[in-house]
Every structure is written in structure tokens, then in C-alpha cells.
Design a protein around this motif. Structure first.
Motif, PDB file in Angstrom:
ATOM      1  N   ASP A 485       0.841  -1.184   0.000  1.00 41.95           N
ATOM      2  CA  ASP A 485       0.000   0.000   0.000  1.00 41.95           C
ATOM      3  C   ASP A 485       0.886   1.246   0.000  1.00 41.95           C
ATOM      4  O   ASP A 485       1.834   1.351   0.807  1.00 41.95           O
ATOM      5  CB  ASP A 485      -0.910  -0.005   1.231  1.00 41.95           C
ATOM      6  CG  ASP A 485      -1.832   1.200   1.240  1.00 41.95           C
ATOM      7  OD1 ASP A 485      -2.723   1.277   0.379  1.00 41.95           O
ATOM      8  OD2 ASP A 485      -1.624   2.083   2.108  1.00 41.95           O
ATOM      9  N   GLU A 487       0.256   4.499   0.762  1.00 40.13           N
ATOM     10  CA  GLU A 487       0.170   5.376   1.935  1.00 40.13           C
ATOM     11  C   GLU A 487       0.895   4.763   3.137  1.00 40.13           C
ATOM     12  O   GLU A 487       1.588   5.460   3.884  1.00 40.13           O
ATOM     13  CB  GLU A 487      -1.297   5.643   2.266  1.00 40.13           C
ATOM     14  CG  GLU A 487      -2.027   6.474   1.196  1.00 40.13           C
ATOM     15  CD  GLU A 487      -3.449   6.784   1.602  1.00 40.13           C
ATOM     16  OE1 GLU A 487      -3.858   6.352   2.702  1.00 40.13           O
ATOM     17  OE2 GLU A 487      -4.150   7.473   0.834  1.00 40.13           O
ATOM     18  N   GLU A 566      -1.497  -2.177  -4.086  1.00 38.20           N
ATOM     19  CA  GLU A 566      -2.799  -2.700  -3.640  1.00 38.20           C
ATOM     20  C   GLU A 566      -3.923  -1.737  -4.002  1.00 38.20           C
ATOM     21  O   GLU A 566      -4.991  -2.157  -4.465  1.00 38.20           O
ATOM     22  CB  GLU A 566      -2.773  -2.929  -2.124  1.00 38.20           C
ATOM     23  CG  GLU A 566      -1.853  -4.052  -1.686  1.00 38.20           C
ATOM     24  CD  GLU A 566      -1.878  -4.270  -0.180  1.00 38.20           C
ATOM     25  OE1 GLU A 566      -1.227  -5.216   0.289  1.00 38.20           O
ATOM     26  OE2 GLU A 566      -2.548  -3.480   0.535  1.00 38.20           O
ATOM     27  N   ASN A 567      -3.698  -0.467  -3.800  1.00 43.48           N
ATOM     28  CA  ASN A 567      -4.664   0.565  -4.174  1.00 43.48           C
ATOM     29  C   ASN A 567      -4.059   1.397  -5.296  1.00 43.48           C
ATOM     30  O   ASN A 567      -3.047   2.075  -5.090  1.00 43.48           O
ATOM     31  CB  ASN A 567      -4.991   1.461  -2.974  1.00 43.48           C
ATOM     32  CG  ASN A 567      -5.644   0.688  -1.837  1.00 43.48           C
ATOM     33  OD1 ASN A 567      -6.546  -0.109  -2.070  1.00 43.48           O
ATOM     34  ND2 ASN A 567      -5.156   0.891  -0.620  1.00 43.48           N
ATOM     35  N   PRO A 571      -7.916   5.739  -8.326  1.00 44.70           N
ATOM     36  CA  PRO A 571      -8.875   4.783  -7.761  1.00 44.70           C
ATOM     37  C   PRO A 571      -9.842   4.253  -8.817  1.00 44.70           C
ATOM     38  O   PRO A 571     -10.193   4.935  -9.781  1.00 44.70           O
ATOM     39  CB  PRO A 571      -9.621   5.627  -6.706  1.00 44.70           C
ATOM     40  CG  PRO A 571      -8.681   6.750  -6.401  1.00 44.70           C
ATOM     41  CD  PRO A 571      -7.955   7.045  -7.663  1.00 44.70           C
ATOM     42  N   LYS A 572     -10.248   3.001  -8.617  1.00 43.17           N
ATOM     43  CA  LYS A 572     -11.133   2.362  -9.587  1.00 43.17           C
ATOM     44  C   LYS A 572     -12.461   3.099  -9.713  1.00 43.17           C
ATOM     45  O   LYS A 572     -13.031   3.190 -10.802  1.00 43.17           O
ATOM     46  CB  LYS A 572     -11.372   0.907  -9.190  1.00 43.17           C
ATOM     47  CG  LYS A 572     -10.112   0.058  -9.230  1.00 43.17           C
ATOM     48  CD  LYS A 572     -10.406  -1.376  -8.811  1.00 43.17           C
ATOM     49  CE  LYS A 572      -9.121  -2.219  -8.856  1.00 43.17           C
ATOM     50  NZ  LYS A 572      -9.369  -3.608  -8.434  1.00 43.17           N
ATOM     51  N   GLU A 573     -12.957   3.637  -8.581  1.00 50.48           N
ATOM     52  CA  GLU A 573     -14.249   4.322  -8.647  1.00 50.48           C
ATOM     53  C   GLU A 573     -14.174   5.638  -9.413  1.00 50.48           C
ATOM     54  O   GLU A 573     -15.209   6.192  -9.817  1.00 50.48           O
ATOM     55  CB  GLU A 573     -14.789   4.557  -7.233  1.00 50.48           C
ATOM     56  CG  GLU A 573     -13.876   5.401  -6.340  1.00 50.48           C
ATOM     57  CD  GLU A 573     -12.882   4.561  -5.565  1.00 50.48           C
ATOM     58  OE1 GLU A 573     -12.681   3.398  -5.957  1.00 50.48           O
ATOM     59  OE2 GLU A 573     -12.320   5.050  -4.564  1.00 50.48           O
TER      60      GLU A 573
END
Length: 582
Positions: A485, A487, A566-567, A571-573
Motif C-alpha cells: 500500500d 500510503e 494494492e490501491n 482509484p477504480k471508482e
């Protein structure tokens, strides 16, 4: 079915050429007649337009035009020419002479060029069809061979089972009490048992031999099947389109030149007709072979639609539909894979050179057929007398020695282009087949390597020894750098921007901005892993200012880092919103 489709394709291309020749013949007749009646002005011109419009109403192009207003660009120009004739009210002897001694000759040359192009393309198409049928026949032969060997394997297996049953039966008899059996009978039973054992050994050997042949035949069948599907797909998706391009070679450009000659004469003769002629000019500008090719293929969907891929045909319960990469054929497949890899590398280099030569020759031809020699404005700068126009026109286009020389050079260049085009197609066809086999073997051997660590190995194969894997480098941070990740890593490491991102971008800015294929060409996997491991240990392998690392490997590390987050950074959204902004 494919053979019938190939024949239908040839008929469609031949019909297209005949339509072009007929169209050009109509254009020649049209301008010749127009030259004769030019002095009779509007009334006779209206009759002329009606005559040709009535002739075209029964054609397939006219029906298509009435249906969806969608025509091939040369036919569309023809329709607009007829409409323009109705608007003509006057003309001059200059226009008549230009029609007779310039435009018509151009259409005659275009007709000859179209016929010549079709004949040469037909030869290449015939060769491609023969090659395709050879591939299909080879597939059929390999399939039959596989079926035969598999049937022999099944037969040998049944005979082996029969021998095993006889052996069990004889052993059972031998187990009976023998104290009341004579010595002679004992010897007979022992001899019978030995014969059965020998027969079983022979049948066991025969079964193993036939089984191996069956596996090899099935592998060959699957490889040939993959290569055949690749060849058929390439022919229908690429080669067929290229053949249509060959038939169109120079046609639209030459027709463009001829019609622009007509436009130049009309604009200089009467500016009041500019509005109608602008409509025709737009249509001439739309003479574009790609869109016409798309429309042409859409007109005959059954002829140019690629067939379904060939599927593996199992035989007598054999459900294995993949290339078998287990012993005893694994070493053979590995050797074959390496040979294919080496040959493909050589063929691709050779074919790339042929492709470059072909493209350069094609560009030369395009330069020849797109020369802007249609402007006849100088014909109107002198006396309006017919004699003056005749001499000017003759010197302008028909009688210049450079025209004959240019056409001779064009035909010679065309001959060289078709030779190289044929060579390129043959090479690319071979590469397609070998690449399909190479990729299938690569997938198969890769899966076979991974299968070493699976527990579902066939019972008849001995277990493979476990390989010792090198331990992964331990990171100096508690949060993972790669596949972690973002962050969490920033909080743990205190780095505002991860070192791997900053260092890779710096290196690419220094040495990769002018590199062709950056982020597209893959780098060395070994070097990518070394650079990645160094970053995970907290080191900076790109700190020095020397470009001793492959730029593609550095770009591969950067892609590997972002791909493994991982992210995601985006972002996917929010992905759809980002795409809509772009």
C-alpha cells in the motif's frame, strides 16, 4: 466451405474490377459525347445527363444509393458529375479539346492500370489460396495420422489387458495342488506360463510404443491446428485487406488526377458554375481507398467474413486437448521450442527488412500517382482559338516525353513492389505459423514447469525433485515497497515520494526520452529483478549518473511498481471520470 469462400472472394474482386473498367468506360464515353455536343449548350447537355442517369438507375450502385445514400467514392463522383451536367448552360471549344485529348486519355490509362493491377493481385491471391489450402490439407493429414495412431494405441492396450487376464488365469491354475500331477504336465504348465509372460512383455512394449506415437501425433495435430488457425486468421484479417489495397493501388489517386483536370478546366471556363463544381470537388477529395474498401467489404459480408476457428476434434474418448509436455516428449518439445525461437528471430529480422523495402517502394508509387499535374489553367492564358488550344493541350500532357518515361518508371516500380509484397506475405505467413507453434509450446512448457509443484500429477509419472528457491531480499521497512500500500509505505519510510518512483523517473528523463519503444518494449527480467531487489533493500541502484542500466528494464521496474500497488494511484471508482476527462 473455405474453398468456396475463396472462390467467391476472387469473383467479388473480379466483379469489382469489371465494374471499375465499366465505370471508366462510361466516363470515357461520357466525356467524348460531351465534347461533341458541347457547342449545343444546355438542351443537349440535359439529354446527355438523362441518358447516363437512366443507364445507372438499374445498377446495384444506384439501388444502394437509394437505400442508404452510401456509395463507393468513385461512383459517388460519377453521380455528381451527371447532376452537374444538368446545370451546364454553355461551354467553349477549349473545354471540348481538353475533354477529348486529356481527360479521356487519362481514363483509358486508369482502365489499363486497373486491369493490370487486378491481374497481378490475382496471381498473388491465387498463391495465397494455394498456400492456405496446403495448410488446411496438412491439418487434415495430421489429424488423420493422430486418429490412426490413437486407434492403434487403444488396440494395443486392449491386447495387453487380454494378455494380463490370461496370465492371471494361468497363475491361478499353477496354484492348484500339484502332488497328484505328473512331472510332464508340470513342465507343460511352466512352459505355458513363460509363453504368456513373453507375450505380455511384447504386448506391453507394443502398447508403450503405440502410446508414444499417439502422444506425438496428438501434439503435432495440436501444433498444426494452432498454426492453421493463425494462418486463416491472418489471411482474412490482414492479407485479404492487403490484396484489396493492391487492386486499388493508384486507382483512386489516378481518378483523382483525371477528375481534377476536369475541375480545372471548368473553373477557368466559367466561374458562375463554382457552386456546383465545389460539390464535385468535395466528392473528389473524398476519393479514399480505405473507406471504399470498408464499404466494399460490407457489401459482400459473406465473402469476406473470417471463418470460425478450427477446434480440436477428439478421437475415441481422448479428452486431452492440449500439447503434452511430459516425459518422454518434454525434451523433444523443448528442443523444438528453442529451434522455433531461433528461426523466428532470424525470420523476423529478414521480414522486417523486406517490409521496409516494400513500404518505401509503395511510397514511391504513391508519389508517382499523386503528382499534381491536373492543373490546365495555362491553356486559358493564350488565344481562345481552337488551334492554339490544341497545340497547348498536346504539349501539356500527351506529347511530353516525360510522360512516357514516367509511366515506364511507374510500371517498373510496380513490378518490384509486387515482387517484394509477395516475398513479404510469404515471410509473414511463415512467421505467423511458426509464432503460433512457438507460443503454444511456450505456454505448454511453462505450465509443465509450474506443474512440478502441484499435487495432481498423473500416477504414471515419477515425482520431480523439488528445487531450492532463493530467499527474497528482506526490506528494511515494515511496510512492503512492491505489491504493497502506497500510503502505508510513505508513513513507514518517511519518503514523500517513494525512492523507486523518483529514481526511475529521473533515469528515464536523462536517458530515455529519445528511446524508441519506451514503456512498450520489455527489458531483461534478470535486470528488472536485480533493480527491484536493490530498492527493496533500501538501496538506490540508479544513483550514479552513468547509463549502465537498460532503459527498458528501468521502465519495467517503474511499471512493475505501479502495477503491483494494492490501491491504484487512480482509484477504480474514479476511473470512468478520468477517462471522460481525457
Amino acid at each position: 466451405e473455405i474453398r468456396a469462400q475463396l472462390i467467391e472472394q476472387q469473383k467479388c474482386l473480379e466483379q469489382q474490377t469489371e465494374m471499375r473498367v465499366q465505370l471508366l468506360q462510361d466516363l470515357q464515353d461520357f466525356f467524348r459525347k460531351k465534347s461533341e455536343i458541347e457547342m449545343e449548350y444546355s438542351r443537349n447537355l440535359e439529354k446527355l445527363a438523362e441518358r447516363f442517369m437512366a443507364k445507372t438507375r438499374s445498377t446495384k450502385d444506384h439501388q444502394q444509393y437509394k437505400k442508404d445514400q452510401n456509395l463507393l467514392s468513385p461512383v459517388n463522383c460519377w453521380y455528381l458529375l451527371l447532376n452537374q451536367v444538368r446545370r451546364e448552360s454553355k461551354d467553349h471549344a477549349t473545354l471540348s479539346d481538353i475533354y477529348l485529348n486529356n481527360v479521356i486519355m487519362r481514363f483509358m490509362q486508369i482502365s489499363e492500370d486497373s486491369t493490370r493491377m487486378f491481374k497481378k493481385s490475382k496471381e498473388i491471391a491465387f498463391q495465397l489460396h494455394e498456400d492456405l489450402m496446403k495448410v488446411l490439407n496438412e491439418l487434415y493429414t495430421v489429424m488423420k495420422t493422430y486418429h490412426m495412431y490413437h486407434a492403434e494405441s487403444i488396440s494395443a492396450e486392449s491386447k495387453l489387458k487380454e494378455a494380463e487376464k490370461q496370465e492371471e488365469k494361468q497363475i491361478g491354475r499353477s496354484g492348484d495342488p500339484v502332488f497328484h500331477i505328473r512331472l510332464e504336465e508340470r513342465h507343460q504348465r511352466r512352459s505355458s506360463v513363460k509363453k504368456i509372460e513373453k507375450m505380455k512383455e511384447k504386448r506391453q512394449a507394443k502398447y508403450s510404443e503405440n502410446k508414444l506415437k499417439s502422444i506425438k501425433a496428438r501434439n503435432e495435430y495440436l501444433l498444426t491446428l494452432e498454426a492453421t488457425n493463425a494462418s486463416v486468421f491472418k489471411y482474412y484479417i490482414h492479407d485479404l485487406s492487403d490484396l484489396i489495397d493492391c487492386c486499388d493501388l493508384g486507382y483512386h489517386a489516378s481518378l483523382n488526377r483525371a477528375l481534377r483536370t476536369y475541375l480545372s478546366a471548368e473553373y477557368n471556363l466559367e466561374t458562375s458554375r463554382h457552386e456546383g463544381l465545389d460539390i464535385i470537388e468535395n466528392a473528389v477529395d473524398s476519393l479514399e481507398p480505405r473507406s471504399d474498401k470498408q464499404r466494399f467489404m460490407e457489401m459482400y459480408p459473406t465473402a469476406f467474413c473470417p471463418p470460425m476457428k478450427f477446434e480440436f476434434q477428439s478421437h475415441m474418448g481422448d479428452e486431452v486437448c492440449q500439447v503434452t509436455a511430459q516425459q518422454p516428449v518434454q525434451a523433444e518439445l523443448m528442443l523444438r521450442y528453442q529451434q522455433l525461437q531461433s528461426r523466428l528471430a532470424t525470420l523476423k529480422i529478414e521480414n522486417e527488412e523486406v517490409k521496409k523495402t516494400t513500404e518505401a517502394t509503395l511510397q514511391t508509387i504513391q508519389d508517382m500517382v499523386t503528382i499534381e499535374d491536373y492543373d490546365v489553367s495555362e491553356c486559358f492564358q493564350h488565344s481562345r482559338s481552337t488551334e492554339s488550344v490544341k497545340s497547348t493541350v498536346s504539349e501539356t500532357y500527351l506529347s511530353k516525353p516525360s510522360i512516357a518515361k514516367r509511366r515506364a518508371n511507374q510500371q517498373e516500380t510496380e513490378q518490384f513492389y509486387f515482387m517484394k509484397f509477395r516475398e513479404y506475405l510469404e515471410g509473414s505467413n511463415l512467421i505467423t505459423k511458426l509464432q503460433a507453434k512457438h507460443d503454444l509450446l511456450q505456454r505448454t512448457l511453462g505450465e509443465g514447469h509450474r506443474a512440478e509443484y502441484m499435487t495432481t500429477r498423473p500416477p504414471n509419472l515419477p515425482p520431480k525433485p523439488q528445487k531450492h528457491r532463493k530467499p527474497r531480499p528482506r526490506s528494511q521497512y515494515s511496510a512492503k515497497l512492491f505489491n504493497g500500500d502506497l500510503e502505508s509505505f510513505i508513513k513507514d519510510s518517511g519518503q514523500v515520494i517513494p525512492l523507486v518512483v523518483e529514481s526511475c523517473i529521473r533515469f528515464i528523463n536523462l536517458y530515455g526520452l529519445q528511446h524508441q519503444g519506451i514503456f512498450r518494449v520489455s527489458g531483461s527480467q534478470v535486470e528488472v529483478n536485480d533493480i527491484k531487489n536493490s530498492f527493496e533493500r533500501g538501496e538506490n541502484p540508479l544513483a550514479d549518473d552513468q547509463s549502465n542500466h537498460d532503459i527498458n528494464s528501468v521502465a519495467g521496474v517503474l511499471k512493475l511498481y505501479f502495477r503491483g500497488l494494492e490501491n491504484p494511484v487512480f482509484p477504480k471508482e474514479r476511473f470512468n471520470d478520468l477517462i471522460s476527462c481525457i
